[in-house]
Design an enzyme around this catalytic site. Structure first.
Site, PDB file in Angstrom:
ATOM      1  N   ASN A   7       0.877  -1.171   0.000  1.00  0.00           N
ATOM      2  CA  ASN A   7       0.000   0.000   0.000  1.00  0.00           C
ATOM      3  C   ASN A   7       0.914   1.221   0.000  1.00  0.00           C
ATOM      4  OD1 ASN A   7      -1.851   2.000   0.440  1.00  0.00           O
ATOM      5  ND2 ASN A   7      -2.752   1.087   2.274  1.00  0.00           N
ATOM      6  N   ARG A  90      -2.377  -2.021  -3.572  1.00  0.00           N
ATOM      7  CA  ARG A  90      -3.613  -1.272  -3.360  1.00  0.00           C
ATOM      8  C   ARG A  90      -3.536   0.008  -4.196  1.00  0.00           C
ATOM      9  NH1 ARG A  90      -5.196   2.981   1.123  1.00  0.00           N
ATOM     10  NH2 ARG A  90      -7.350   3.244   0.521  1.00  0.00           N
ATOM     11  N   HIS A 179     -13.151   2.680  -0.197  1.00  0.00           N
ATOM     12  CA  HIS A 179     -13.141   1.620   0.835  1.00  0.00           C
ATOM     13  C   HIS A 179     -13.720   0.309   0.292  1.00  0.00           C
ATOM     14  CE1 HIS A 179     -13.521   4.884   4.214  1.00  0.00           C
ATOM     15  NE2 HIS A 179     -12.248   4.524   4.100  1.00  0.00           N
ATOM     16  N   ARG A 240     -13.026  15.181   8.164  1.00  0.00           N
ATOM     17  CA  ARG A 240     -13.754  15.560   6.947  1.00  0.00           C
ATOM     18  C   ARG A 240     -15.213  15.819   7.281  1.00  0.00           C
ATOM     19  NH1 ARG A 240     -11.900  10.553   3.348  1.00  0.00           N
ATOM     20  NH2 ARG A 240     -10.301  10.180   4.904  1.00  0.00           N
ATOM     21  N   GLU A 383      -8.302  -5.588   4.950  1.00  0.00           N
ATOM     22  CA  GLU A 383      -8.138  -5.257   3.534  1.00  0.00           C
ATOM     23  C   GLU A 383      -6.942  -5.985   2.927  1.00  0.00           C
ATOM     24  OE1 GLU A 383      -8.760  -1.208   5.116  1.00  0.00           O
ATOM     25  OE2 GLU A 383      -9.352  -0.713   3.072  1.00  0.00           O
TER      26      GLU A 383
END
Ligand code: ADP
Length: 398
Positions: A7, A90, A179, A240, A383
């Protein structure tokens, strides 16, 4: 067979080496500040943890450092690079090109490059990781796994915005969703826990970490999700704002004189739990402050749970019912108080938490009552394993 999961961000490289027979993580680590002063590599080989402060000029040097640690004759975990049969990368944005994970070719790289304007902070890092691995491990199969791919199954009525048609046709402005790897993983695990085929289930998966998104999943396919063109949309998050009246953006620019960059910063880094509490984006600290009576922390808590609740409600209607709701990631897996607040008062809709089970810790578990028509699960996301499973499947097909 061993799979390396990578990643790569713009200045970081996170990885896991996974054994596909046992699904055990043989090694994992993180290179940070790649390309900057003070770069370092922290890693775990089996039970041993280590930290190396080492200059990492670029991603190529970082991958080389990772491989040398894995191969170290004293405490390394592999004897030869040939033991790593394949690498899964990823990649955040696959645009409309990728509906599933793919073996990386020159044509695939071109398309990832073409998606870079959609994820300017993320795709370049992944591309650097891919290039470095191609050079240093030319014999390993390279696979790209996209955060957006799972959501490509959404129908147009879900992914289009009610904007002029040309903005989609000419500029690809639409909902992409993110996601995806996490939503896919926990939905598959939910089917296993329910002992029913995924194909016949209606699920809502809630990834509540620093970034938060909910996905409505029907028959194993994403039919709607809360993040949109970017990961800013949807539920309120750590820093956010999630969905707000879009006219606030133009007001901040025209009336408050903010630059576009400043607006971006405010909405991405200074809003959410941090913006409302004025304290932190970490829900653990907001919780402590709320329990101590801090009114802004209490409001932040209420707004966050209300935001998740409202979006679950939207998705229940999108799906016309739901078999199970899954909570995952940092907040979803760990915060019993937030889970309780999200589901409070929903008993008339067939969603009843078991408050004792909700307080339990660790692992995959049912937290609704046995007779709750809608089941609620906590399922820790993984993940990396999902990426490795995709890589393994594509490797076996070669
Ligand atoms: P990311 O989206 O960066 O992968 P995580 O999934 O690790 O993030 O989630 C991080 C967030 O999870 C933290 O900011 C924190 O708010 C929350 N979190 C973790 N543990 C707890 C806990 N015990 N109670 C409340 N919140 C928690």
């Amino acid at each position: 067979m061993k799979v390396l999961v990578m990643n790569a961000g713009s200045s970081s490289l996170k990885y896991q080496l996974i054994d596909m027979q046992s699904h055990a993580v043989i090694a994992k680590g993180l290179c940070e500040k790649v390309g900057f002063d003070g770069s370092f590599h922290s890693y775990e080989l089996g039970k041993d943890e280590a930290l190396a402060t080492i200059p990492l000029a670029d991603h190529h040097v970082a991958v080389k450092e990772v491989l040398s640690v894995l191969l170290n004759p004293n405490d390394g975990v592999i004897a030869s690079l040939d033991e790593i049969a394949a690498i899964g990368h990823r990649v955040v944005h696959g645009g409309e090109f990728f509906t599933e994970s793919v073996v990386i070719s020159d044509a695939v790289i071109e398309k990832i490059v073409a998606c870079t304007p959609l994820a300017p902070l993320h795709n370049p890092g992944a591309l650097m990781g891919i290039e470095a691995c191609k050079e240093l491990m030319p014999n390993a199969l390279q696979v790209a796994v996209f955060d957006t791919a799972f959501h490509q199954s959404m129908p147009a009525k879900a992914y289009r915005y009610p904007l002029p048609d040309a903005l989609y046709e000419e500029h690809r402005i639409r909902k992409y969703g993110f996601h995806g790897t996490s939503h896919r993983y926990v939905s598959q695990r939910a089917a296993v826990l329910l002992e029913r085929p995924l194909e016949e289930l209606k699920l809502i998966t809630c990834h509540l970490g620093n970034g938060c998104s909910l996905t409505a999943i029907e028959g194993g396919r994403s039919v709607d999700t809360t993040m949109g063109f970017t990961p800013l949309d949807g539920v309120m998050m750590g820093t956010r704002c999630g969905a707000i009246d879009p006219a606030i953006v133009t007001y901040l620019i025209s009336e408050l004189g903010m630059t576009v960059e400043r607006v971006n910063e405010v909405m991405n880094r200074e809003s959410g739990l941090l913006g409302i509490s004025g304290l932190t984006n970490d829900l653990r600290d907001v919780r402590a402050a709320a329990e101590a009576g801090d009114p802004r922390a209490i409001l932040a808590y209420e707004m966050y749970s209300n935001s998740v609740k409202k979006h679950i409600g939207q998705q229940v209607f999108t799906l016309a019912g739901v078999d199970a709701i899954v909570l995952t990631a940092g907040v979803g897996e760990n915060c019993d108080r937030m889970r309780r607040m999200i589901f409070e008062g929903l008993e008339p809709l067939g969603i009843t938490l078991d408050l004792e089970k909700n307080k339990g810790r660790g692992g995959e578990r049912l937290i609704s009552t046995e007779d709750s028509p809608v089941k609620v699960f906590v399922i820790p996301t993984n993940e990396e394993l999902m990426i490795a499973l995709d890589v393994d499947r594509l490797y076996q097909q070669q």
